[in-house]
Design a protein around this motif. Sequence first.
Motif, short mmCIF file in Angstrom:
data_model
loop_
_atom_site.label_atom_id
_atom_site.label_comp_id
_atom_site.label_asym_id
_atom_site.label_seq_id
_atom_site.Cartn_x
_atom_site.Cartn_y
_atom_site.Cartn_z
N HIS A 65 0.82 -1.21 0.00
CA HIS A 65 0.00 0.00 0.00
C HIS A 65 0.86 1.26 0.00
N THR A 66 2.02 1.21 0.63
CA THR A 66 2.92 2.37 0.61
C THR A 66 3.38 2.65 -0.82
N LYS A 67 3.70 1.62 -1.58
CA LYS A 67 4.10 1.81 -2.98
C LYS A 67 2.98 2.45 -3.78
N LEU A 68 1.75 2.03 -3.55
CA LEU A 68 0.61 2.60 -4.28
C LEU A 68 0.47 4.09 -3.98
N VAL A 69 0.53 4.44 -2.70
CA VAL A 69 0.34 5.83 -2.30
C VAL A 69 1.51 6.70 -2.75
N ALA A 70 2.72 6.23 -2.48
CA ALA A 70 3.91 7.02 -2.84
C ALA A 70 4.01 7.22 -4.35
N GLY A 71 3.63 6.21 -5.11
CA GLY A 71 3.70 6.32 -6.56
C GLY A 71 2.70 7.30 -7.15
N ALA A 72 1.64 7.61 -6.39
CA ALA A 72 0.59 8.49 -6.90
C ALA A 72 0.74 9.93 -6.45
N THR A 73 1.62 10.19 -5.49
CA THR A 73 1.74 11.54 -4.96
C THR A 73 2.86 12.31 -5.65
N GLN A 74 2.70 13.62 -5.68
CA GLN A 74 3.69 14.50 -6.31
C GLN A 74 4.43 15.34 -5.28
N GLN A 75 3.71 15.87 -4.31
CA GLN A 75 4.30 16.81 -3.35
C GLN A 75 4.15 16.39 -1.90
N ALA A 76 3.19 15.53 -1.60
CA ALA A 76 2.87 15.20 -0.21
C ALA A 76 3.98 14.39 0.46
N LEU A 77 4.08 14.56 1.77
CA LEU A 77 4.98 13.75 2.59
C LEU A 77 4.28 12.45 2.91
N VAL A 78 4.87 11.33 2.53
CA VAL A 78 4.27 10.01 2.76
C VAL A 78 4.97 9.34 3.94
N ILE A 79 4.17 8.93 4.92
CA ILE A 79 4.68 8.27 6.12
C ILE A 79 4.12 6.86 6.18
N GLY A 80 4.98 5.88 6.36
CA GLY A 80 4.55 4.49 6.45
C GLY A 80 4.43 4.03 7.90
N ASP A 81 3.35 3.37 8.21
CA ASP A 81 3.09 2.88 9.56
C ASP A 81 3.74 1.51 9.74
N MET A 82 4.64 1.38 10.69
CA MET A 82 5.30 0.10 10.92
C MET A 82 4.35 -0.84 11.66
N PRO A 83 4.04 -2.00 11.08
CA PRO A 83 3.04 -2.89 11.68
C PRO A 83 3.57 -3.66 12.87
N PHE A 84 2.67 -4.33 13.54
CA PHE A 84 3.00 -5.14 14.71
C PHE A 84 4.08 -6.17 14.39
N LEU A 85 5.06 -6.25 15.26
CA LEU A 85 6.21 -7.16 15.17
C LEU A 85 7.24 -6.80 14.09
N SER A 86 7.10 -5.63 13.49
CA SER A 86 8.11 -5.21 12.51
C SER A 86 9.25 -4.45 13.16
N TYR A 87 9.08 -4.05 14.42
CA TYR A 87 10.13 -3.28 15.11
C TYR A 87 10.31 -3.69 16.57
N GLN A 88 9.42 -4.49 17.11
CA GLN A 88 9.49 -4.84 18.52
C GLN A 88 10.58 -5.86 18.85
N VAL A 89 10.92 -6.74 17.90
CA VAL A 89 11.80 -7.87 18.21
C VAL A 89 13.23 -7.42 18.51
N SER A 90 13.78 -6.52 17.67
CA SER A 90 15.16 -6.08 17.86
C SER A 90 15.39 -4.77 17.13
N VAL A 91 16.44 -4.09 17.53
CA VAL A 91 16.83 -2.85 16.86
C VAL A 91 17.19 -3.14 15.41
N GLU A 92 17.92 -4.21 15.18
CA GLU A 92 18.35 -4.56 13.82
C GLU A 92 17.16 -4.78 12.90
#
Length: 262
Positions: A65-92
């Motif tokens: 969905h981020t690719k869809l939104v980012a590909g369609a925008t020209q000027q807007a700032l696009v922020i992606g929401d990190m889903p559950f378990l994509s950042y909790q396990v480790s810093v790496e």
Amino acid sequence: MTIPEFKRRKREGKKLIVVTAYDALFARIVEQAGIDVLLVGDSLGVVVQGNKNTLSVTMEDMLYHTKLVAGATQQALVIGDMPFLSYQVSVEEAVRNAGRFLQAGAAAVKLEGGAPVVDRVAALTKFGIPVMGHLGMTPQSVHQYGGYKVQGKDRHGADALLEDAKALEAAGAFAVVLEAVPADLARRVTETLTIPTIGIGAGPYCDGQVLVLYDLLGLFDEFTPKFVKPYAHLKVDALQALRRYKEEVEQGKFPSDSESYH
């Protein structure tokens, strides 16, 4: 809209307007309306996928969905929401997954939590990945809260939230979302931080506001939080249009001669 411009808006006293988007069509419409910050929210798990909460949303879902939104925008700032378990396990793992959002076209990522994720925020910003924090009612912790409930209502909770906000700023976050917290607490946090606060159910004193697009347009009505204000009722319009289409096909009115090739 850039990250420096986003932060500058607070100093200039200009409100920041954020809206969620999940596909190219709505991303273009939102941008044409003059909205210059689009959040590809994991709320898509509820409003797009039809789940009860956001916990089942995957990195693959979010990157698509981020690719869809980012590909369609020209000027807007696009922020992606990190889903559950994509950042909790480790810093790496957090760094790796956040980097994938930037490769998909986002300019920044958002993650939930305070003290437990400060080291993630510091690591991401160290490697040039802008991070938006998220405090208060954090949907990925819905089971811990026992439902979607207002946070920071007592002194201890309010003080803890303020300390988390200060820690996120110190770690390098460029903004913090405040969800479902008392307006006076949101005002206190906003006045304390030098980075912008974005409210959703946090009253009028934040530096900006965010709403889920489907709520704003009146498309999603499975449940309506107190903080949602529908600015249209597109579900009603859609139902009327579909019923007219069904009726005209059944009665032989569509397609007419004007919709036929000769």
